[in-house]
Enzyme design. Structure first.
Site, PDB file in Angstrom:
ATOM      1  N   ASP A  52       3.022   6.953  -7.279  1.00 39.82           N
ATOM      2  CA  ASP A  52       1.612   7.277  -6.539  1.00 39.82           C
ATOM      3  C   ASP A  52       0.818   7.702  -7.590  1.00 39.82           C
ATOM      4  O   ASP A  52       1.215   8.534  -8.507  1.00 39.82           O
ATOM      5  CB  ASP A  52       1.899   8.389  -5.601  1.00 39.82           C
ATOM      6  CG  ASP A  52       1.219   8.451  -4.427  1.00 39.82           C
ATOM      7  OD1 ASP A  52      -0.268   8.055  -4.451  1.00 39.82           O
ATOM      8  OD2 ASP A  52       1.742   8.500  -3.234  1.00 39.82           O
ATOM      9  N   ASP A  93      -3.798   6.525  -4.691  1.00 39.62           N
ATOM     10  CA  ASP A  93      -4.328   7.560  -3.648  1.00 39.62           C
ATOM     11  C   ASP A  93      -5.909   7.299  -3.536  1.00 39.62           C
ATOM     12  O   ASP A  93      -6.545   7.558  -4.545  1.00 39.62           O
ATOM     13  CB  ASP A  93      -3.943   8.828  -4.122  1.00 39.62           C
ATOM     14  CG  ASP A  93      -4.001   9.862  -3.073  1.00 39.62           C
ATOM     15  OD1 ASP A  93      -3.520   9.722  -1.853  1.00 39.62           O
ATOM     16  OD2 ASP A  93      -4.756  10.886  -3.132  1.00 39.62           O
ATOM     17  N   GLU A 151      -4.632   2.696  -1.677  1.00 33.12           N
ATOM     18  CA  GLU A 151      -5.094   3.239  -0.193  1.00 33.12           C
ATOM     19  C   GLU A 151      -6.316   3.140  -0.141  1.00 33.12           C
ATOM     20  O   GLU A 151      -7.433   3.788  -0.332  1.00 33.12           O
ATOM     21  CB  GLU A 151      -4.531   4.849  -0.282  1.00 33.12           C
ATOM     22  CG  GLU A 151      -4.605   5.305   1.161  1.00 33.12           C
ATOM     23  CD  GLU A 151      -4.947   6.813   0.984  1.00 33.12           C
ATOM     24  OE1 GLU A 151      -4.589   7.440   2.128  1.00 33.12           O
ATOM     25  OE2 GLU A 151      -5.319   7.375  -0.045  1.00 33.12           O
ATOM     26  N   HIS A 178       3.053   8.399   5.503  1.00 30.12           N
ATOM     27  CA  HIS A 178       3.099   9.773   5.496  1.00 30.12           C
ATOM     28  C   HIS A 178       1.927  10.512   5.955  1.00 30.12           C
ATOM     29  O   HIS A 178       2.115  11.884   6.117  1.00 30.12           O
ATOM     30  CB  HIS A 178       3.521  10.427   4.222  1.00 30.12           C
ATOM     31  CG  HIS A 178       2.569  10.136   3.124  1.00 30.12           C
ATOM     32  ND1 HIS A 178       1.982   8.781   2.802  1.00 30.12           N
ATOM     33  CD2 HIS A 178       1.612  10.887   2.559  1.00 30.12           C
ATOM     34  CE1 HIS A 178       0.951   8.814   1.949  1.00 30.12           C
ATOM     35  NE2 HIS A 178       0.681   9.934   1.659  1.00 30.12           N
ATOM     36  N   ASP A 179       0.817  10.015   6.183  1.00 27.07           N
ATOM     37  CA  ASP A 179      -0.382  10.567   7.008  1.00 27.07           C
ATOM     38  C   ASP A 179      -0.413  10.075   8.205  1.00 27.07           C
ATOM     39  O   ASP A 179      -0.934  11.026   9.058  1.00 27.07           O
ATOM     40  CB  ASP A 179      -1.636   9.922   6.075  1.00 27.07           C
ATOM     41  CG  ASP A 179      -1.729  10.436   4.551  1.00 27.07           C
ATOM     42  OD1 ASP A 179      -1.119  11.548   4.319  1.00 27.07           O
ATOM     43  OD2 ASP A 179      -2.299   9.679   3.758  1.00 27.07           O
TER      44      ASP A 179
HETATM   45  C1  NOJ Z   1      -4.137  10.342   0.726  1.00 26.84           C
HETATM   46  C2  NOJ Z   1      -2.558  10.950   0.644  1.00 26.84           C
HETATM   47  O1  NOJ Z   1      -1.949   9.979   1.352  1.00 26.84           O
HETATM   48  C3  NOJ Z   1      -2.633  12.373   1.621  1.00 26.84           C
HETATM   49  O2  NOJ Z   1      -1.316  12.467   2.052  1.00 26.84           O
HETATM   50  C4  NOJ Z   1      -3.261  13.259   0.629  1.00 26.84           C
HETATM   51  O3  NOJ Z   1      -3.407  14.338   1.526  1.00 26.84           O
HETATM   52  C5  NOJ Z   1      -4.747  12.808   0.519  1.00 26.84           C
HETATM   53  N1  NOJ Z   1      -4.670  11.551   0.239  1.00 26.84           N
HETATM   54  C6  NOJ Z   1      -5.411  13.607  -0.511  1.00 26.84           C
HETATM   55  O4  NOJ Z   1      -4.772  13.290  -1.960  1.00 26.84           O
END
Ligand code: NOJ
Length: 542
Positions: free
Chosen positions: A103, A205, A269, A331-332
């Site tokens: 990442d 990210d 992302e 994970h989000d």
């Molecule tokens: C996206 C990431 O996937 C997430 O986990 C993170 O909190 C935010 N970006 C900020 O970096």
């Protein structure tokens, strides 16, 4: 260090697997997953058949946002291991034909990163312009109306130097200023640092957000037509996200990635507010990202009337330009077994079949392959700053970050018996050991689908063509000779197949091998992958 022999399309043809390193396998017995734990599980991943693993951030961080607040981009977090452990992991993964992606967090750093410590020390510091510093408005308020994705204003006043700094996430995650050429050069070097160590690519990210409007204009309000994540913020983030100027950065990174053999890959992302925006991330002529996550698909329901149009529009928009990426868990956002399937195993089987049967690269999130659902985490055990700040309206993201259940024994095979894991295991759950040798398990289905994809060119590369099917079901042909059909409804359906065929994999394992004569009957929440006995189209669909 690996220089992994490969053909260049492993990331198109293979299945990628996302690992949240703190929660995958704990080799040291401290309750936190680590790189050696992943190393110990490589044979499992090879058995599962994945082509690559993407590790959520592993670099040094004070963990205000669990690694997404980086304080050293060229390091490994000591709780996760050492850089030598990573080198070994890459080499051992390479020996098993598994690529390793890391990442990269370019949008923001930790407020404890030495760059920000220097930046905030004075208005004239060497790194002042590496971040976005702006004077207050005459009334002392922030320079514009931008809101943080984690709630509250996107600006924090630094009393010492009397200016606001920008943070699209936590105040402890100051945004870098991507208009500064030194920032760009520094990241070129960070990319090379990891590529030189044999890392096969990055998941980037907040890829859609790193460059901000130079004039810092106010965002307009959200409207009813916007996707859910836009309403959640309440404004259309047109000036702090999805800026056209970001493409210069990706073109630059693509040139760097292309300078390596085997080619390194870039995955974004990319929270595009509209499907029409997504292709831009691939570049004008496939000269930017290799893959861009499709959040419209992530956020639809397990319903063909929502999914099929997204798949078809994405396919059309990317034709001759780029390759789709499909996922339903991370994970989000949470796990597919919960968000799409409400814990119903029949639905999880259909979801895995369709993900692995679409035209594009499927991403599985660790645990998807056993049908692992989200694990509700009690308030006192929360780790995610979002849940801690927004409880109970938003319980945060811990529920989808709990440890991988490998066995039914104490410690779940994740850590040693008696050790308290960093997030709770939760109640009884599926586990790898119980499912591994059970031909009727979700894991066996998932592995069977991956294997079928690996051995079937139509399923890896063949075009998607929708076939007629009754409402509630979805059927499509891949390439010349393969069909995927899923019934996403509570009623049985009957579909015509273009010609006779044979069930190669069924969500019900008893159907494997069944011969079909122009018709396939599917029970509620049932799916099959078929091979057709005759080609119906010329072999043009690649
Ligand atoms: C996206 C990431 O996937 C997430 O986990 C993170 O909190 C935010 N970006 C900020 O970096």
């Amino acid at each position: 260090m690996s220089a992994q022999p490969s053909n260049s399309s492993w990331w198109r043809e293979g299945v990628l697997y996302q690992i949240y390193p703190r929660s995958f396998a704990d080799s040291s017995g401290d309750g936190i997953g680590d790189l050696r734990g992943i190393l110990d599980r490589l044979d499992y991943l090879a058995w599962l058949g994945v082509a690559g693993i993407w590790l959520n951030t592993i670099t040094l961080s004070p963990d205000r946002d669990w690694g997404y607040d980086v304080s050293d981009y060229r390091s490994v977090h000591p709780e996760l291991g050492t850089i030598e452990d990573l080198d070994r992991l890459v080499a051992e993964a390479g020996r098993r034909d598994i690529r390793v992606l890391l990442d990269l967090v370019p949008n923001h750093t930790s407020d404890q990163h030495p760059w920000f410590v220097d930046s905030r020390s004075s208005r004239t510091s060497a790194h002042r312009d590496w971040y976005v510093w702006v004077d207050p408005k005459p009334d002392g308020s922030p320079p514009n109306n931008w809101l943080s994705i984690f709630g509250g204003p996107a600006w924090t006043l630094d009393e010492r130097t009397g200016q606001y700094y920008l943070h699209n996430f936590l105040p402890e995650q100051p945004d870098l200023n991507w208009w500064n050429e030194e920032v760009r050069t520094e990241f070129d070097d960070i990319l090379r640092f990891w590529f030189d160590r044999g890392i096969d690519g990055f998941r980037i990210d907040v890829a859609h957000g790193i460059v901000k409007d130079r004039e810092l204009r106010d965002n307009p309000p959200a409207t009813e037509d916007d996707p859910p994540w836009v309403w959640a913020i309440g404004q259309r983030q047109v000036y702090n996200l999805n800026r056209p100027e970001v493409h210069d950065v990706f073109r630059r990174w693509r040139r760097i990635a292309n300078g390596y053999e085997p080619r390194r890959i870039l995955i974004g992302e990319t929270w595009a507010p509209d499907l029409a925006v997504l292709p831009a991330y691939y570049g004008r002529e496939d000269d930017e990202l290799h893959l861009a996550f499709n959040f419209a698909f992530v956020f639809c329901h397990l319903d063909e009337s929502e999914m099929a149009p997204i798949v078809e529009e994405t396919d059309k928009n990317l034709a001759n330009l780029g390759w789709p990426a499909w996922t339903a868990s991370n994970h989000d956002v949470g796990r597919l077994a919960s968000r799409w399937c409400s814990g119903d195993e029949r639905k999880a089987r259909c979801a895995l079949m369709l993900l692995l049967g679409l035209h594009g690269t499927p991403f599985l999130y660790y645990g998807d392959e056993i049908g692992l659902a989200d694990v509700p985490v009690p308030r006192e055990d929360l780790r995610d700053p979002l849940g801690i700040r927004q409880w109970p309206a938003n319980p945060g993201r811990d529920a989808c970050r709990t440890p991988m259940p490998w066995t039914a024994e104490e410690g779940a095979g994740f850590t040693r018996p008696g050790v308290r894991p960093w997030l709770p295991f939760g109640p009884a759950r599926p586990n790898v050991e119980d499912q591994r040798d059970d031909p009727g398990s979700v894991l066996s289905l998932c592995r069977g689908l991956i294997e079928l994809r690996r051995t079937t060119v139509d399923l890896r590369l063949g075009n998607y063509r929708r076939l007629p099917s009754p409402a509630g079901s979805w059927a499509w042909q891949r390439g010349d000779r393969h069909v995927v059909a899923v019934n996403l409804s509570d009623s049985a359906v009957s579909l015509e197949t273009p010609v006779d065929g044979k069930v190669l994999v069924g969500t019900d394992p008893d159907r494997t091998g069944e011969r079909l004569d122009g018709e396939v009957r599917l029970g509620p929440w049932e799916g099959v992958v078929l091979s057709l006995s005759l080609a119906t189209e010329p072999a043009s669909g690649r």
